[in-house]
Design a protein around this motif. Sequence first.
Motif, PDB file in Angstrom:
ATOM      1  N   ALA A  12      41.537  40.507  36.156  1.00 33.09           N
ATOM      2  CA  ALA A  12      41.317  41.555  35.165  1.00 33.09           C
ATOM      3  C   ALA A  12      40.134  41.242  34.261  1.00 33.09           C
ATOM      4  CB  ALA A  12      42.582  41.756  34.329  1.00 33.09           C
ATOM      5  N   GLY A  13      39.111  40.570  34.813  1.00 29.80           N
ATOM      6  CA  GLY A  13      37.871  40.394  34.070  1.00 29.80           C
ATOM      7  C   GLY A  13      37.092  41.698  34.036  1.00 29.80           C
ATOM      8  N   PRO A  14      35.871  41.695  33.506  1.00 38.32           N
ATOM      9  CA  PRO A  14      35.105  42.942  33.427  1.00 38.32           C
ATOM     10  C   PRO A  14      34.936  43.637  34.770  1.00 38.32           C
ATOM     11  CG  PRO A  14      34.112  41.283  32.022  1.00 38.32           C
ATOM     12  CD  PRO A  14      35.195  40.583  32.795  1.00 38.32           C
ATOM     13  N   ILE A 284      33.825  40.987  44.230  1.00 41.39           N
ATOM     14  CA  ILE A 284      32.964  41.556  43.196  1.00 41.39           C
ATOM     15  C   ILE A 284      32.798  40.575  42.034  1.00 41.39           C
ATOM     16  CG2 ILE A 284      33.629  43.898  43.821  1.00 41.39           C
ATOM     17  CD1 ILE A 284      35.440  43.994  41.377  1.00 41.39           C
ATOM     18  N   GLY A 285      31.859  40.909  41.128  1.00 39.40           N
ATOM     19  CA  GLY A 285      31.655  40.079  39.942  1.00 39.40           C
ATOM     20  C   GLY A 285      31.215  38.678  40.292  1.00 39.40           C
ATOM     21  N   ASP A 286      31.717  37.695  39.558  1.00 43.37           N
ATOM     22  CA  ASP A 286      31.298  36.313  39.759  1.00 43.37           C
ATOM     23  C   ASP A 286      31.928  35.665  40.982  1.00 43.37           C
ATOM     24  OD1 ASP A 286      29.650  36.359  37.618  1.00 43.37           O
ATOM     25  OD2 ASP A 286      31.018  35.375  36.231  1.00 43.37           O
ATOM     26  N   THR A 287      32.775  36.397  41.696  1.00 47.17           N
ATOM     27  CA  THR A 287      33.318  35.871  42.943  1.00 47.17           C
ATOM     28  C   THR A 287      32.227  35.731  43.989  1.00 47.17           C
ATOM     29  OG1 THR A 287      35.390  37.015  42.442  1.00 47.17           O
ATOM     30  CG2 THR A 287      35.120  36.203  44.678  1.00 47.17           C
ATOM     31  N   VAL A 288      31.174  36.541  43.863  1.00 40.99           N
ATOM     32  CA  VAL A 288      30.087  36.510  44.866  1.00 40.99           C
ATOM     33  C   VAL A 288      28.739  36.145  44.287  1.00 40.99           C
ATOM     34  CG1 VAL A 288      30.921  37.958  46.701  1.00 40.99           C
ATOM     35  CG2 VAL A 288      30.045  39.022  44.641  1.00 40.99           C
ATOM     36  N   PRO A 289      28.368  35.460  43.451  1.00 36.38           N
ATOM     37  CA  PRO A 289      28.039  35.693  42.047  1.00 36.38           C
ATOM     38  C   PRO A 289      27.020  36.796  41.819  1.00 36.38           C
ATOM     39  CG  PRO A 289      26.904  33.771  42.856  1.00 36.38           C
ATOM     40  CD  PRO A 289      27.729  34.276  43.990  1.00 36.38           C
ATOM     41  N   SER A 290      27.200  37.530  40.725  1.00 32.66           N
ATOM     42  CA  SER A 290      26.374  38.699  40.425  1.00 32.66           C
ATOM     43  C   SER A 290      25.527  38.517  39.170  1.00 32.66           C
ATOM     44  CB  SER A 290      27.281  39.936  40.258  1.00 32.66           C
ATOM     45  OG  SER A 290      28.049  40.165  41.408  1.00 32.66           O
ATOM     46  N   ILE A 291      25.458  37.330  38.614  1.00 35.97           N
ATOM     47  CA  ILE A 291      24.714  37.112  37.362  1.00 35.97           C
ATOM     48  C   ILE A 291      23.212  37.248  37.588  1.00 35.97           C
ATOM     49  CG2 ILE A 291      24.037  35.286  35.732  1.00 35.97           C
ATOM     50  CD1 ILE A 291      26.922  34.373  35.754  1.00 35.97           C
ATOM     51  N   ASP A 292      22.542  37.899  36.656  1.00 28.91           N
ATOM     52  CA  ASP A 292      21.080  37.994  36.690  1.00 28.91           C
ATOM     53  C   ASP A 292      20.504  36.619  36.393  1.00 28.91           C
ATOM     54  OD1 ASP A 292      18.349  38.277  35.854  1.00 28.91           O
ATOM     55  OD2 ASP A 292      18.708  40.413  35.563  1.00 28.91           O
ATOM     56  N   GLY A 302      28.296  42.548  36.916  1.00 30.44           N
ATOM     57  CA  GLY A 302      29.659  42.542  37.421  1.00 30.44           C
ATOM     58  C   GLY A 302      30.268  43.929  37.440  1.00 30.44           C
ATOM     59  N   MET A 303      30.024  44.703  36.394  1.00 31.94           N
ATOM     60  CA  MET A 303      30.596  46.049  36.323  1.00 31.94           C
ATOM     61  C   MET A 303      29.894  47.000  37.289  1.00 31.94           C
ATOM     62  SD  MET A 303      31.453  46.188  32.247  1.00 31.94           S
ATOM     63  CE  MET A 303      32.257  47.783  32.247  1.00 31.94           C
ATOM     64  N   LYS A 304      28.604  46.790  37.526  1.00 32.29           N
ATOM     65  CA  LYS A 304      27.938  47.592  38.548  1.00 32.29           C
ATOM     66  C   LYS A 304      28.473  47.265  39.934  1.00 32.29           C
ATOM     67  CE  LYS A 304      23.490  47.036  37.512  1.00 32.29           C
ATOM     68  NZ  LYS A 304      22.026  47.305  37.562  1.00 32.29           N
TER      69      LYS A 304
END
Length: 434
Positions: A12-14, A284-292, A302-304
Amino acid sequence: MSDQYDVIVAGAGPAGAQCARDLATRGYDVVVLETEAEDVFPKTSNKSTAGTFPSMITSFGVPDDVVMNFTDKVVLESPNHHYTRNHPGAVLEFADFKRWLVEAGREQGAEYRFDARVTAPIMENGEIVGVRYDGSEEVRADITIDATGPSAPLAKALGVSDLRRENHAIGIEYELTGVDLDHPDFGDLTDAMMLRLDHDLAPGGYSWIFHTGADEAKVGLCYIQNDSHRENAREGFSVDDYMDYWLDRDPRFADAERKEGIQHRGSAHIQMPDRLSTDRFMAIGDTVPSIDPVWGEGIHKGMKSARAAAITVEACLDKGMTDTSAEQMSVYDRLWHRDVAPNQRRRLLMTELLYLAGNERYDRFMEDLNGLDERTMRKLNSGNPLAIAKLLHLDDIPLLKEFVREKVAVDLDGIIPKPVNKQRSNASAAFEFE
């Protein structure tokens, strides 16, 4: 509570909460499984610096009451110089933001099960059909989404997660009062988000000060234990020691005090994802990581990714014509690379090169930035090669040679490529670590 849903979201993160919100709005039966108990949520997962930009606020309808402070500039510091760019932003109260997302999803019909630790996928005929949680509890769905961050119990079991230890950034953050935000020896940090490149304070990473209102700020640092960290590290220093070292020496903190009981610790991976989905499954999110990797902003990414996953669910379960094959699920992969993180590889390379530089080069970097026009800055932020070239000098050639040698190294036989040294990955995850 049902045992069969259209979609299961783990975490239940962002990213997870936004995905559930989008899916429930579209009329899908969705259940979210969250490890923490609801009465303390998010106590152990309140790990984000939560700096973001207006595009996220407006795209997802984030209310003002979860914003600690609206900022109007970003400041970059080196040991002896700084660069200020006028750019609006917002520092969120991360715990309030996460609770708001949960309630917003519930209002649309999403179901939440707290105190529900996901342990393993339920597999039938080689495909995931549900998850086990809390050891023996089970729930099933047409599609399962892993939004658990680096722990990634489902993505790892399905071979989707490829988070590598050498790309793992660790960070620590305090919230302070009594911070001198306009000290004469530094740039003005009033209503600013500041990132500092300084191997003395955060070898192989960087530190930050985010103004949260009045004389208060979020203050922290982060690094990857990469080659740059080892070359510049102080013997025996932990991330806590570096934090104490900075607070003891920076005059902006001379009269500062920590807010009692508030300390954030977090981690993230800075790398290109390998896989994003498979049959009946997405991460999704940091599981795949999505950080810029440039700005370290992770909430928006993450929300995108959550929204891209919700669109994919609609493509797979549209009007009862269920197709959850890996081929159809790969709609998410295409959306991720097109809309969530375009130019991600180029931005990773740019930041990896940045973190090879030393403190003297960081000072020169600030001087160069101050000489660029706004148009070039926009191109630089998007990873434009010509804009990057304007920041390079002849005496950068040895640095570039080292960088190229590590990225495209060839063994003595000249045939088999050597493994890429991922230890040069940047630590900008500190800007947004979850």
